[in-house]
Design an enzyme around this catalytic site. Structure first.
Site, PDB file in Angstrom:
ATOM      1  N   HIS A  96       0.794  -1.018  -0.117  1.00 46.60           N
ATOM      2  CA  HIS A  96      -0.140   0.019   0.241  1.00 46.60           C
ATOM      3  C   HIS A  96       0.870   1.437  -0.171  1.00 46.60           C
ATOM      4  O   HIS A  96       2.285   1.171   0.215  1.00 46.60           O
ATOM      5  CB  HIS A  96      -0.835  -0.052   1.201  1.00 46.60           C
ATOM      6  N   ASP A  98       0.501   4.959   1.962  1.00 41.91           N
ATOM      7  CA  ASP A  98      -0.423   5.188   3.006  1.00 41.91           C
ATOM      8  C   ASP A  98      -1.572   6.567   2.828  1.00 41.91           C
ATOM      9  O   ASP A  98      -1.451   7.350   2.155  1.00 41.91           O
ATOM     10  CB  ASP A  98       0.604   6.255   4.119  1.00 41.91           C
ATOM     11  N   HIS A 246       4.785   0.087   0.373  1.00 41.39           N
ATOM     12  CA  HIS A 246       5.584  -0.721   1.074  1.00 41.39           C
ATOM     13  C   HIS A 246       4.670  -1.693   1.806  1.00 41.39           C
ATOM     14  O   HIS A 246       3.495  -1.555   1.545  1.00 41.39           O
ATOM     15  CB  HIS A 246       6.010   0.219   2.252  1.00 41.39           C
ATOM     16  N   ARG A 261       4.594   6.277  14.604  1.00 41.25           N
ATOM     17  CA  ARG A 261       4.714   6.758  13.281  1.00 41.25           C
ATOM     18  C   ARG A 261       3.866   8.242  13.178  1.00 41.25           C
ATOM     19  O   ARG A 261       2.820   8.306  14.074  1.00 41.25           O
ATOM     20  CB  ARG A 261       3.742   5.685  12.220  1.00 41.25           C
TER      21      ARG A 261
HETATM   22  C1  SIN Z   1       2.682   1.242   8.023  1.00 42.93           C
HETATM   23  O1  SIN Z   1       2.319   0.763   7.152  1.00 42.93           O
HETATM   24  O2  SIN Z   1       2.863   2.463   8.413  1.00 42.93           O
HETATM   25  C2  SIN Z   1       3.567   0.285   8.930  1.00 42.93           C
HETATM   26  C3  SIN Z   1       4.889   0.081   8.618  1.00 42.93           C
HETATM   27  C4  SIN Z   1       5.741  -0.708   9.482  1.00 42.93           C
HETATM   28  O3  SIN Z   1       5.159  -1.204  10.500  1.00 42.93           O
HETATM   29  O4  SIN Z   1       6.982  -1.120   9.028  1.00 42.93           O
END
Ligand code: SIN
Length: 288
Positions: A96, A98, A246, A261
């Site tokens: 995805h 974000d 990612h 985050r």
């Molecule tokens: C996310 O998609 O923000 C999570 C990324 C992660 O936990 O490595």
């Protein structure tokens, strides 16, 4: 400051900077590296306080508020990433970009992980510049004419109920975006569809949309476009949501993984008139 590229297309590891005490010159160097490599990794950092993490992220611009996730008490900009033996879901466990369902999706995301499983829990990042630039010129030109629908109801509804979020009465964002977007800083074109939020290509029959999205997803996920980050305690990843996707692997259940985050506000994706570029990357098998 040392900036070491990890692959020819995406990702660089930065050493020799303290993100809590960065001069303007160092910040501009980091910004240039961010534009060039799309994802930066920092390993030699202290555990940042929420205020320090927010202060660093704000150097890129105002912060983005997540439409669904619970935040840290007293720090509404900080989204707690946490998976453990009782989790129903782990964030990011699928390709995805974000919050691409937002009309103005986040420019970048900064994640610091404080607690790691004994093994596993890596995050994969893929370059959507490389994905676009390795398509045939004919397909590129058609994709430039298309827009796609991005939705989030199917992802967010009830997702955080085990963390105390009651979302009855809440609605979740949806938006239409160009299927290929221009990066405002690099000027390069990036493929902008992802299997988590994109639900349809507009103007196509459902079967045509599904077939084209299937082809693009298979292509985007080629290992040649990826870098895989193996976390160490307090490592930080800073990724550009305008040109990457990612996938945070949840291969460590029932172990625990936790961090903070923060996302930086972005602009509405756009496509500027201009010629697509082609990268002469050697692609070994199908779709070539
Ligand atoms: C996310 O998609 O923000 C999570 C990324 C992660 O936990 O490595």
């Amino acid at each position: 400051m040392n900036i070491n590229p990890l692959t020819p297309v995406i990702g660089a590891e930065v050493r020799g900077v303290d993100l809590t005490d960065l001069s303007e010159g160092q910040f501009q160097q980091l910004r240039a590296a961010f534009t060039r490599h799309s994802v930066l990794f920092f390993r030699d950092q202290p555990e940042l306080t929420p205020a320090q993490q927010v202060a660093f992220a704000k150097r890129f611009g105002p912060l983005h508020q997540h439409p669904a996730a619970p935040t840290l008490a007293g720090h509404p900009e900080v989204f707690v990433i946490h998976a453990h033996k009782d989790s129903k879901v782990a964030n990011g466990n699928g390709w995805h970009t974000d919050v691409s369902c937002d009309p103005e999706p986040p420019l970048a995301t900064m994640l610091q992980l404080h607690q790691l499983p004994p093994s596993g829990g890596d995050t994969l990042f893929a370059s959507m510049y490389a994905a676009f630039e390795t398509l045939s010129p004919s397909l590129q030109h058609w994709l430039l004419t298309l827009t796609a629908r991005h939705e989030s109801e199917h992802i967010y509804r009830g997702r955080y109920s085990d963390r105390g979020v009651d979302d009855s009465g809440r609605s979740y964002p949806a938006a239409s975006h160009p299927l290929v977007r221009t990066h405002p800083d690099s000027g390069r074109l990036a493929l902008y569809v992802n299997p988590s939020f994109t639900t349809a290509i507009e103007g196509l029959h459902a079967a045509e949309s599904a077939a084209l999205l299937g082809l693009l997803y298979a292509h985007q996920q080629r290992p040649e476009f990826q870098v895989r980050f193996q976390w160490t305690p307090n490592a930080i990843a800073l990724w550009d949501n305008r040109c990457t996707q990612h996938f945070a692997l949840w291969d460590y259940w029932p172990e625990e993984r936790r961090g903070h985050r923060v996302t930086i506000k972005g602009e509405r994706p756009y496509l500027s008139p201009g010629q697509p570029r082609h990268t002469a990357m050697r692609l070994s098998q199908s779709l070539r």
